[in-house]
Design a protein around this motif. Structure first.
Motif, PDB file in Angstrom:
ATOM      1  N   PRO A 116       0.832  -1.206   0.000  1.00 50.55           N
ATOM      2  CA  PRO A 116       0.000   0.000   0.000  1.00 50.55           C
ATOM      3  C   PRO A 116       0.864   1.253   0.000  1.00 50.55           C
ATOM      4  N   ALA A 117       0.245   2.376  -0.308  1.00 52.00           N
ATOM      5  CA  ALA A 117       0.961   3.652  -0.242  1.00 52.00           C
ATOM      6  C   ALA A 117       1.367   3.933   1.200  1.00 52.00           C
ATOM      7  N   GLY A 118       2.501   4.641   1.352  1.00 51.40           N
ATOM      8  CA  GLY A 118       2.947   4.993   2.689  1.00 51.40           C
ATOM      9  C   GLY A 118       3.870   3.944   3.270  1.00 51.40           C
ATOM     10  N   ALA A 119       3.987   3.928   4.583  1.00 54.18           N
ATOM     11  CA  ALA A 119       4.895   3.031   5.288  1.00 54.18           C
ATOM     12  C   ALA A 119       4.213   1.699   5.586  1.00 54.18           C
ATOM     13  N   SER A 120       4.986   0.635   5.494  1.00 51.86           N
ATOM     14  CA  SER A 120       4.472  -0.695   5.818  1.00 51.86           C
ATOM     15  C   SER A 120       5.655  -1.642   5.950  1.00 51.86           C
ATOM     16  N   SER A 121       5.382  -2.818   6.431  1.00 45.98           N
ATOM     17  CA  SER A 121       6.419  -3.846   6.506  1.00 45.98           C
ATOM     18  C   SER A 121       5.790  -5.188   6.180  1.00 45.98           C
ATOM     19  N   PHE A 122       6.631  -6.091   5.682  1.00 46.71           N
ATOM     20  CA  PHE A 122       6.132  -7.408   5.312  1.00 46.71           C
ATOM     21  C   PHE A 122       7.295  -8.382   5.282  1.00 46.71           C
ATOM     22  N   ILE A 123       7.022  -9.620   5.691  1.00 47.77           N
ATOM     23  CA  ILE A 123       8.013 -10.694   5.619  1.00 47.77           C
ATOM     24  C   ILE A 123       7.516 -11.740   4.632  1.00 47.77           C
ATOM     25  N   PHE A 124       8.307 -12.006   3.608  1.00 39.01           N
ATOM     26  CA  PHE A 124       8.038 -13.112   2.698  1.00 39.01           C
ATOM     27  C   PHE A 124       8.562 -14.379   3.380  1.00 39.01           C
ATOM     28  N   PRO A 125       7.685 -15.238   3.919  1.00 40.99           N
ATOM     29  CA  PRO A 125       8.137 -16.389   4.723  1.00 40.99           C
ATOM     30  C   PRO A 125       8.543 -17.561   3.823  1.00 40.99           C
ATOM     31  N   MET A 126       9.659 -17.416   3.128  1.00 36.64           N
ATOM     32  CA  MET A 126       9.988 -18.317   2.035  1.00 36.64           C
ATOM     33  C   MET A 126      11.237 -19.129   2.314  1.00 36.64           C
ATOM     34  N   GLY A 127      11.421 -20.168   1.514  1.00 37.63           N
ATOM     35  CA  GLY A 127      12.605 -20.989   1.578  1.00 37.63           C
ATOM     36  C   GLY A 127      12.657 -21.915   0.384  1.00 37.63           C
ATOM     37  N   SER A 128      13.723 -22.721   0.323  1.00 44.17           N
ATOM     38  CA  SER A 128      13.893 -23.669  -0.762  1.00 44.17           C
ATOM     39  C   SER A 128      14.653 -24.874  -0.233  1.00 44.17           C
ATOM     40  N   LYS A 173      13.880 -27.003   2.034  1.00 42.16           N
ATOM     41  CA  LYS A 173      13.766 -27.057   3.501  1.00 42.16           C
ATOM     42  C   LYS A 173      14.658 -26.047   4.232  1.00 42.16           C
ATOM     43  N   LYS A 174      15.199 -25.084   3.508  1.00 43.79           N
ATOM     44  CA  LYS A 174      15.955 -23.996   4.134  1.00 43.79           C
ATOM     45  C   LYS A 174      15.034 -22.782   4.252  1.00 43.79           C
ATOM     46  N   TYR A 175      14.934 -22.223   5.456  1.00 42.95           N
ATOM     47  CA  TYR A 175      14.104 -21.041   5.664  1.00 42.95           C
ATOM     48  C   TYR A 175      14.942 -19.806   5.387  1.00 42.95           C
ATOM     49  N   THR A 176      14.619 -19.105   4.304  1.00 38.15           N
ATOM     50  CA  THR A 176      15.392 -17.941   3.869  1.00 38.15           C
ATOM     51  C   THR A 176      14.446 -16.777   3.580  1.00 38.15           C
ATOM     52  N   PRO A 177      13.795 -16.240   4.608  1.00 39.23           N
ATOM     53  CA  PRO A 177      12.782 -15.201   4.393  1.00 39.23           C
ATOM     54  C   PRO A 177      13.402 -13.898   3.900  1.00 39.23           C
ATOM     55  N   VAL A 178      12.568 -13.100   3.259  1.00 35.19           N
ATOM     56  CA  VAL A 178      12.934 -11.750   2.822  1.00 35.19           C
ATOM     57  C   VAL A 178      11.975 -10.778   3.496  1.00 35.19           C
ATOM     58  N   SER A 179      12.517  -9.834   4.258  1.00 30.47           N
ATOM     59  CA  SER A 179      11.678  -8.846   4.937  1.00 30.47           C
ATOM     60  C   SER A 179      11.855  -7.484   4.295  1.00 30.47           C
ATOM     61  N   PHE A 180      10.751  -6.748   4.177  1.00 28.68           N
ATOM     62  CA  PHE A 180      10.767  -5.381   3.649  1.00 28.68           C
ATOM     63  C   PHE A 180      10.249  -4.434   4.728  1.00 28.68           C
ATOM     64  N   ASN A 181      11.056  -3.441   5.036  1.00 31.16           N
ATOM     65  CA  ASN A 181      10.618  -2.344   5.893  1.00 31.16           C
ATOM     66  C   ASN A 181      10.490  -1.115   5.006  1.00 31.16           C
ATOM     67  N   VAL A 182       9.258  -0.760   4.671  1.00 27.68           N
ATOM     68  CA  VAL A 182       8.996   0.336   3.726  1.00 27.68           C
ATOM     69  C   VAL A 182       8.661   1.593   4.521  1.00 27.68           C
ATOM     70  N   THR A 183       9.432   2.655   4.312  1.00 25.54           N
ATOM     71  CA  THR A 183       9.168   3.924   4.994  1.00 25.54           C
ATOM     72  C   THR A 183       8.432   4.908   4.106  1.00 25.54           C
ATOM     73  N   ALA A 184       8.424   4.670   2.799  1.00 30.08           N
ATOM     74  CA  ALA A 184       7.664   5.508   1.871  1.00 30.08           C
ATOM     75  C   ALA A 184       7.352   4.693   0.625  1.00 30.08           C
ATOM     76  N   ASN A 185       6.158   4.895   0.080  1.00 34.18           N
ATOM     77  CA  ASN A 185       5.762   4.212  -1.148  1.00 34.18           C
ATOM     78  C   ASN A 185       4.797   5.112  -1.888  1.00 34.18           C
ATOM     79  N   GLY A 186       5.202   5.571  -3.058  1.00 37.22           N
ATOM     80  CA  GLY A 186       4.404   6.539  -3.797  1.00 37.22           C
ATOM     81  C   GLY A 186       3.300   5.929  -4.620  1.00 37.22           C
ATOM     82  N   ASN A 187       3.207   4.597  -4.676  1.00 43.84           N
ATOM     83  CA  ASN A 187       2.204   3.970  -5.528  1.00 43.84           C
ATOM     84  C   ASN A 187       1.466   2.897  -4.738  1.00 43.84           C
ATOM     85  N   SER A 188       0.158   3.024  -4.646  1.00 43.49           N
ATOM     86  CA  SER A 188      -0.625   2.088  -3.840  1.00 43.49           C
ATOM     87  C   SER A 188      -1.007   0.826  -4.601  1.00 43.49           C
ATOM     88  N   THR A 189      -0.627   0.709  -5.875  1.00 41.21           N
ATOM     89  CA  THR A 189      -1.018  -0.466  -6.659  1.00 41.21           C
ATOM     90  C   THR A 189       0.163  -1.365  -6.984  1.00 41.21           C
TER      91      THR A 189
END
Length: 408
Positions: A19-31, A33-49
């Motif tokens: 979404p537009a604005g600040a947000s955070s999300f963790i992609f709870p992923m792996g390959s 059987k290895k857990y290798t998540p990717v986390s995003f800490n978003v402090t600004a986002n100009g596009n809500s789509t």
């Protein structure tokens, strides 16, 4: 819970709309059987789509191959992370964010004179023509086992690419190359023949950007080709070899196979309506295109039995049958065609029952070329093309013909 995935043509990864604005999300992923998540800490986002898709790969990046270091000679593959992540932005703009990618200790390889402290993150963006971006060792957090990447006012172009890490000197000379090597054909021949490539390379390209030019045919007789990008405007004959990874696949040429397994890779461009042709030949029986939902042109030649997959399949281009083979809609599912249906020889079993549908849904005028009667009769036809579908020979419809906004 962990979502297991890998980089291949059947893998769509995990997609998150930010979404537009600040947000955070963790992609709870792996390959594997290895857990290798990717986390995003978003402090600004100009596009809500906008969205970001993440796909991890349980292997070293294919472009990392042994070369001559300017400062400290090393075996590159023994000093690189045996893992990488692919990110794709779609509609992202104006994003300020920090991404953290967690690695597994088993994937970190390093040899003297380097240590884990000499690792640095690196990325190769899709639009960067094979140039690696390398970042300071401070962005490699060995305590938390994370690679750190910062994005400022980022968009699709700044996000989309592959991400990994490797050991190197302070000038970033080390396991990860500065630039992926590029090769293109000057004539036809075997992949391993150095004389067909410019610049010439003994044994053929590996981990590189490869371009097969129009009118050139490259035969492959060895297994396990690996490349970063393969552009096919001529013909790549993989025959019955296996274990290949073609990387980003593009071009308007032909991939020829005599087995049903398609090499691993990103076929987004090659399978689009401006892409190329998959040509299945040979003399044995086999299934093909399992879990593949869309291709461009599809050609069948040779002999034996070819079984269509246990999923609906959509063609952006033509379906061509030419040979003594039998093409069978074994699972009685829908086959959609936006181009022409062509049968020169061979047989086509369209399947039976209510789900064995042949749908013509192009935007330009389409044509059924060749006889489709008796043993080659079609089961159910659906036509959804305002420009119509023409025929130039006998066409027998076994069950039903459904016409929407068109006339057969």
């Amino acid at each position: 819970n962990m979502i297991e995935t890998n980089v291949s043509f059947t893998d769509y990864g995990v997609r998150k709309i930010f979404p537009a604005g600040a947000s955070s999300f963790i992609f709870p992923m792996g390959s594997d059987k290895k857990y290798t998540p990717v986390s995003f800490n978003v402090t600004a986002n100009g596009n809500s789509t906008g969205s970001i898709t993440v796909k991890p790969a349980n292997e070293m990046h294919p472009s990392i191959v042994d070369d001559a270091e300017a400062v400290t000679p090393i075996v590159d593959k023994d000093n690189a992370l045996q893992y990488y992540w692919t990110l794709k932005g779609d509609g992202i703009s104006g994003m300020d964010a920090t991404a953290r990618m967690r690695y597994n200790d088993k994937d970190l390889k390093v040899t003297v004179p380097y240590t884990e402290a000499d690792y640095h993150p690196a990325s190769i963006l899709t639009n960067a023509s094979g140039k690696w971006l390398k970042f300071d060792q401070t962005y490699f957090d060995e305590n938390n086992k994370e690679l750190i990447f910062a994005f400022t006012n980022g968009g699709d172009a700044q996000l989309s690419g592959d991400y990994t890490a490797g050991a190197g000197d302070s000038n970033l000379d080390g396991a990860i190359p500065n630039q992926v090597s590029s090769y293109e054909t000057v004539n036809s021949g075997n992949w391993t023949s150095e004389s067909i490539w410019t610049p010439q390379i003994s044994g053929g390209p590996r981990g590189a950007i490869v371009k097969i030019n129009p009118l050139h045919t490259v035969d492959v007789s060895n297994n396990f080709l690996a490349g970063y990008q393969t552009e096919i405007n001529g013909t790549l004959k993989l025959n019955s070899t296996n274990g290949h990874r073609l990387g980003i696949v593009k071009g308007v040429g032909t991939i020829y196979l005599e087995v049903g397994d398609i090499p691993a890779g990103d076929y987004h461009e090659f399978f689009s309506n401006t892409g190329g042709t998959l040509h299945f030949g040979g003399s044995t029986d086999y299934d093909m295109l399992g879990n593949v939902l869309e291709v461009n042109n599809l050609m069948f030649t040779g002999s034996g039995l070819r079984r269509l997959p246990n999923n609906n399949l959509s063609l952006n281009g033509n379906l061509t049958i030419d040979g003594t083979l039998s093409l069978l809609n074994y699972f009685n599912l829908q086959l959609s065609i936006k181009g022409n249906l062509v049968r020169t020889s061979g047989t086509f079993d369209a399947g039976s029952g209510a789900t064995a549908i042949l749908a013509f849904n192009g935007t330009l005028s389409q044509t059924i070329i060749g006889s489709f009667s008796n043993d080659n009769a079609l089961n159910i036809i659906e036509i959804n093309n305002s420009n119509g579908v023409g025929v130039d020979d006998d066409v027998e419809i076994g069950v039903n013909c459904s016409i929407d906004r068109a006339a057969l």
